[in-house]
Write a protein that holds these residues in place. Structure first.
Motif, PDB file in Angstrom:
ATOM      1  N   ALA A  75      41.916  19.924  -9.663  1.00 16.53           N
ATOM      2  CA  ALA A  75      41.276  18.794 -10.345  1.00 16.53           C
ATOM      3  C   ALA A  75      41.188  17.571  -9.440  1.00 16.53           C
ATOM      4  O   ALA A  75      42.060  17.334  -8.607  1.00 16.53           O
ATOM      5  N   VAL A  76      40.117  16.827  -9.638  1.00 20.30           N
ATOM      6  CA  VAL A  76      39.934  15.517  -8.999  1.00 20.30           C
ATOM      7  C   VAL A  76      39.969  14.474 -10.106  1.00 20.30           C
ATOM      8  O   VAL A  76      39.219  14.571 -11.088  1.00 20.30           O
ATOM      9  N   ILE A  77      40.862  13.497  -9.968  1.00 23.35           N
ATOM     10  CA  ILE A  77      40.975  12.412 -10.947  1.00 23.35           C
ATOM     11  C   ILE A  77      40.455  11.136 -10.287  1.00 23.35           C
ATOM     12  O   ILE A  77      40.846  10.812  -9.167  1.00 23.35           O
ATOM     13  N   TYR A  78      39.570  10.447 -10.970  1.00 24.42           N
ATOM     14  CA  TYR A  78      38.957   9.238 -10.405  1.00 24.42           C
ATOM     15  C   TYR A  78      39.458   7.977 -11.094  1.00 24.42           C
ATOM     16  O   TYR A  78      39.614   7.941 -12.320  1.00 24.42           O
ATOM     17  N   ASP A  79      39.623   6.929 -10.307  1.00 27.19           N
ATOM     18  CA  ASP A  79      39.602   5.565 -10.837  1.00 27.19           C
ATOM     19  C   ASP A  79      38.122   5.266 -11.111  1.00 27.19           C
ATOM     20  O   ASP A  79      37.246   5.984 -10.625  1.00 27.19           O
ATOM     21  N   ILE A  80      37.815   4.239 -11.884  1.00 28.56           N
ATOM     22  CA  ILE A  80      36.403   3.938 -12.170  1.00 28.56           C
ATOM     23  C   ILE A  80      35.897   2.737 -11.374  1.00 28.56           C
ATOM     24  O   ILE A  80      35.021   2.866 -10.524  1.00 28.56           O
ATOM     25  N   ASP A  81      36.434   1.552 -11.658  1.00 27.02           N
ATOM     26  CA  ASP A  81      35.931   0.328 -11.022  1.00 27.02           C
ATOM     27  C   ASP A  81      36.191   0.358  -9.516  1.00 27.02           C
ATOM     28  O   ASP A  81      37.330   0.501  -9.074  1.00 27.02           O
ATOM     29  N   GLY A  82      35.129   0.220  -8.727  1.00 31.37           N
ATOM     30  CA  GLY A  82      35.269   0.222  -7.281  1.00 31.37           C
ATOM     31  C   GLY A  82      35.377   1.609  -6.689  1.00 31.37           C
ATOM     32  O   GLY A  82      35.474   1.754  -5.469  1.00 31.37           O
ATOM     33  N   THR A  83      35.358   2.616  -7.549  1.00 28.55           N
ATOM     34  CA  THR A  83      35.446   4.003  -7.074  1.00 28.55           C
ATOM     35  C   THR A  83      34.210   4.778  -7.509  1.00 28.55           C
ATOM     36  O   THR A  83      33.414   5.217  -6.693  1.00 28.55           O
ATOM     37  N   PHE A 119      30.854  19.489  -7.948  1.00 32.07           N
ATOM     38  CA  PHE A 119      32.232  19.797  -8.344  1.00 32.07           C
ATOM     39  C   PHE A 119      32.238  20.686  -9.593  1.00 32.07           C
ATOM     40  O   PHE A 119      32.998  21.644  -9.693  1.00 32.07           O
ATOM     41  N   GLN A 120      31.386  20.325 -10.550  1.00 28.46           N
ATOM     42  CA  GLN A 120      31.298  21.106 -11.785  1.00 28.46           C
ATOM     43  C   GLN A 120      30.892  22.553 -11.489  1.00 28.46           C
ATOM     44  O   GLN A 120      31.495  23.497 -12.010  1.00 28.46           O
ATOM     45  N   SER A 121      29.905  22.716 -10.635  1.00 26.79           N
ATOM     46  CA  SER A 121      29.433  24.055 -10.259  1.00 26.79           C
ATOM     47  C   SER A 121      30.518  24.857  -9.544  1.00 26.79           C
ATOM     48  O   SER A 121      30.593  26.075  -9.671  1.00 26.79           O
ATOM     49  N   ALA A 122      31.366  24.135  -8.792  1.00 26.33           N
ATOM     50  CA  ALA A 122      32.440  24.796  -8.039  1.00 26.33           C
ATOM     51  C   ALA A 122      33.668  25.104  -8.911  1.00 26.33           C
ATOM     52  O   ALA A 122      34.648  25.673  -8.430  1.00 26.33           O
ATOM     53  N   GLY A 123      33.613  24.675 -10.187  1.00 29.47           N
ATOM     54  CA  GLY A 123      34.734  24.923 -11.101  1.00 29.47           C
ATOM     55  C   GLY A 123      35.907  23.971 -10.909  1.00 29.47           C
ATOM     56  O   GLY A 123      37.030  24.242 -11.349  1.00 29.47           O
ATOM     57  N   LEU A 124      35.635  22.833 -10.257  1.00 31.05           N
ATOM     58  CA  LEU A 124      36.675  21.830 -10.056  1.00 31.05           C
ATOM     59  C   LEU A 124      36.722  20.907 -11.278  1.00 31.05           C
ATOM     60  O   LEU A 124      35.700  20.345 -11.670  1.00 31.05           O
ATOM     61  N   ILE A 125      37.892  20.781 -11.872  1.00 32.88           N
ATOM     62  CA  ILE A 125      38.055  19.923 -13.049  1.00 32.88           C
ATOM     63  C   ILE A 125      37.961  18.460 -12.611  1.00 32.88           C
ATOM     64  O   ILE A 125      38.481  18.079 -11.561  1.00 32.88           O
ATOM     65  N   GLN A 126      37.301  17.624 -13.415  1.00 37.92           N
ATOM     66  CA  GLN A 126      37.176  16.198 -13.121  1.00 37.92           C
ATOM     67  C   GLN A 126      37.715  15.386 -14.303  1.00 37.92           C
ATOM     68  O   GLN A 126      37.548  15.783 -15.463  1.00 37.92           O
ATOM     69  N   ALA A 127      38.362  14.260 -13.982  1.00 36.20           N
ATOM     70  CA  ALA A 127      38.961  13.418 -15.021  1.00 36.20           C
ATOM     71  C   ALA A 127      39.025  11.980 -14.531  1.00 36.20           C
ATOM     72  O   ALA A 127      38.749  11.687 -13.362  1.00 36.20           O
ATOM     73  N   VAL A 128      39.400  11.098 -15.432  1.00 36.23           N
ATOM     74  CA  VAL A 128      39.421   9.662 -15.143  1.00 36.23           C
ATOM     75  C   VAL A 128      40.772   9.067 -15.545  1.00 36.23           C
ATOM     76  O   VAL A 128      41.299   9.370 -16.616  1.00 36.23           O
ATOM     77  N   MET A 147      33.719  14.775 -17.408  1.00 36.47           N
ATOM     78  CA  MET A 147      35.163  14.520 -17.418  1.00 36.47           C
ATOM     79  C   MET A 147      35.897  15.331 -18.494  1.00 36.47           C
ATOM     80  O   MET A 147      35.548  15.270 -19.668  1.00 36.47           O
ATOM     81  N   SER A 148      36.927  16.039 -18.064  1.00 35.41           N
ATOM     82  CA  SER A 148      37.737  16.835 -18.997  1.00 35.41           C
ATOM     83  C   SER A 148      38.800  15.987 -19.687  1.00 35.41           C
ATOM     84  O   SER A 148      39.366  16.402 -20.703  1.00 35.41           O
ATOM     85  N   ALA A 149      39.108  14.820 -19.127  1.00 36.72           N
ATOM     86  CA  ALA A 149      40.077  13.892 -19.735  1.00 36.72           C
ATOM     87  C   ALA A 149      39.792  12.489 -19.232  1.00 36.72           C
ATOM     88  O   ALA A 149      39.275  12.306 -18.124  1.00 36.72           O
ATOM     89  N   ALA A 150      40.105  11.498 -20.063  1.00 39.25           N
ATOM     90  CA  ALA A 150      39.983  10.088 -19.669  1.00 39.25           C
ATOM     91  C   ALA A 150      41.197   9.338 -20.213  1.00 39.25           C
ATOM     92  O   ALA A 150      41.351   9.195 -21.423  1.00 39.25           O
ATOM     93  N   VAL A 151      42.061   8.910 -19.317  1.00 40.61           N
ATOM     94  CA  VAL A 151      43.246   8.125 -19.700  1.00 40.61           C
ATOM     95  C   VAL A 151      42.928   6.669 -19.399  1.00 40.61           C
ATOM     96  O   VAL A 151      42.700   6.293 -18.236  1.00 40.61           O
ATOM     97  N   LEU A 152      42.911   5.848 -20.457  1.00 42.59           N
ATOM     98  CA  LEU A 152      42.485   4.447 -20.352  1.00 42.59           C
ATOM     99  C   LEU A 152      43.642   3.499 -20.676  1.00 42.59           C
ATOM    100  O   LEU A 152      44.760   3.950 -20.953  1.00 42.59           O
ATOM    101  N   ALA A 153      43.353   2.212 -20.666  1.00 41.54           N
ATOM    102  CA  ALA A 153      44.398   1.181 -20.796  1.00 41.54           C
ATOM    103  C   ALA A 153      45.290   1.373 -22.017  1.00 41.54           C
ATOM    104  O   ALA A 153      46.500   1.159 -21.955  1.00 41.54           O
ATOM    105  N   ARG A 158      47.435  16.307 -19.956  1.00 43.54           N
ATOM    106  CA  ARG A 158      46.273  16.662 -20.782  1.00 43.54           C
ATOM    107  C   ARG A 158      45.476  17.807 -20.157  1.00 43.54           C
ATOM    108  O   ARG A 158      44.866  18.615 -20.864  1.00 43.54           O
ATOM    109  N   LEU A 159      45.472  17.859 -18.841  1.00 42.20           N
ATOM    110  CA  LEU A 159      44.723  18.904 -18.135  1.00 42.20           C
ATOM    111  C   LEU A 159      45.519  20.206 -18.022  1.00 42.20           C
ATOM    112  O   LEU A 159      44.968  21.243 -17.630  1.00 42.20           O
ATOM    113  N   GLY A 160      46.818  20.135 -18.333  1.00 43.52           N
ATOM    114  CA  GLY A 160      47.671  21.310 -18.231  1.00 43.52           C
ATOM    115  C   GLY A 160      47.937  21.719 -16.790  1.00 43.52           C
ATOM    116  O   GLY A 160      48.110  22.908 -16.487  1.00 43.52           O
ATOM    117  N   LEU A 161      47.997  20.727 -15.895  1.00 47.75           N
ATOM    118  CA  LEU A 161      48.202  21.003 -14.477  1.00 47.75           C
ATOM    119  C   LEU A 161      49.501  20.379 -13.969  1.00 47.75           C
ATOM    120  O   LEU A 161      50.216  19.708 -14.706  1.00 47.75           O
TER     121      LEU A 161
END
Length: 208
Positions: free
Chosen positions: A6-14, A94-103, A125-131, A150-153
């Motif tokens: 899985a790749v987890i992203y920050d949002i602002d500035g990323t 990433f989606q096509s490669a089966g890589l999970i994405q989240a925020v 996005m498979s999950a979004a953890v916010l403020a 949440r991703l079970g990883l």
């Protein structure tokens, strides 16, 4: 290059360029609240802070009310939040490669709806953890741990992509690999040994 689940992203500035839409309204707030004129460079130090922490740092008396006014100015900012060039391809590949994405972001749910959901980005996005989802925030790793759960990883199966020192510290504090998003970073000070540095969003495709 290490393979992740899985790749987890920050949002602002990323993922999104939100610097102007947040910082120019903040300059307006500071002027209204203190009568001081701060430069764009001066307010940029707050770019990675959660909104209420900015109010505390500035010593604003009525923090909630002033923060709400700042949000109103941000949402009215003409330019708005824009997706960094290349990210649409990154999400799809990433989606096509089966890589999970989240925020994992310090955004509120309301701001996430405006900036992310409205653009259709959330569908990747498979999950979004916010403020509001955790008691502690970056640089504490709790939001990242919540996302991984949440991703079970496991921590070693994910990489966190971010542009700010607090992102780097959260990953380090949680034993999670970190990819430095240089394209949106205001300052690299303190980001001394990221696992990877990426100059532009398309460079992320090296992860597959």
């Amino acid at each position: 290059m290490k393979k992740y689940k899985a790749v987890i992203y920050d949002i602002d500035g990323t993922v999104l360029n939100t610097l102007n839409m947040n910082m120019y309204p903040l300059m307006k707030i500071i002027r209204e609240e203190t009568g001081e004129d701060w430069s764009f460079e001066q307010v940029c130090k707050f770019a990675a802070y959660p909104g209420m922490k900015v109010m505390e740092e500035l010593g604003i008396k009525d923090k909630e009310k002033t923060y709400a006014r700042w949000v109103k100015y941000v949402n009215a900012y003409e330019e708005g939040a824009t997706l960094y060039e290349g990210f649409q391809e990154v999400f799809e590949r990433f989606q096509s490669a089966g890589l999970i994405q989240a925020v994992v972001s310090a955004k509120t749910k309301e701001q996430y709806e405006i900036d992310v959901v409205s653009k259709g980005i959330h569908k990747y996005m498979s999950a979004a953890v916010l403020a509001d989802d955790t008691k502690k925030h970056k640089p504490d790793p709790e939001p990242l741990f919540e996302c991984i759960a949440r991703l079970g990883l496991r921590a070693e199966e994910v990489i966190y992509i971010g542009d700010a020192l607090s992102d780097y510290q959260a990953a380090r504090n949680g034993g999670i690999d970190f990819g430095y998003a240089k394209w949106g970073s205001v300052s690299g000070e303190g980001i001394s040994s990221p696992d990877y540095s990426f100059d532009k969003p398309l460079d992320l495709l090296k992860l597959i």
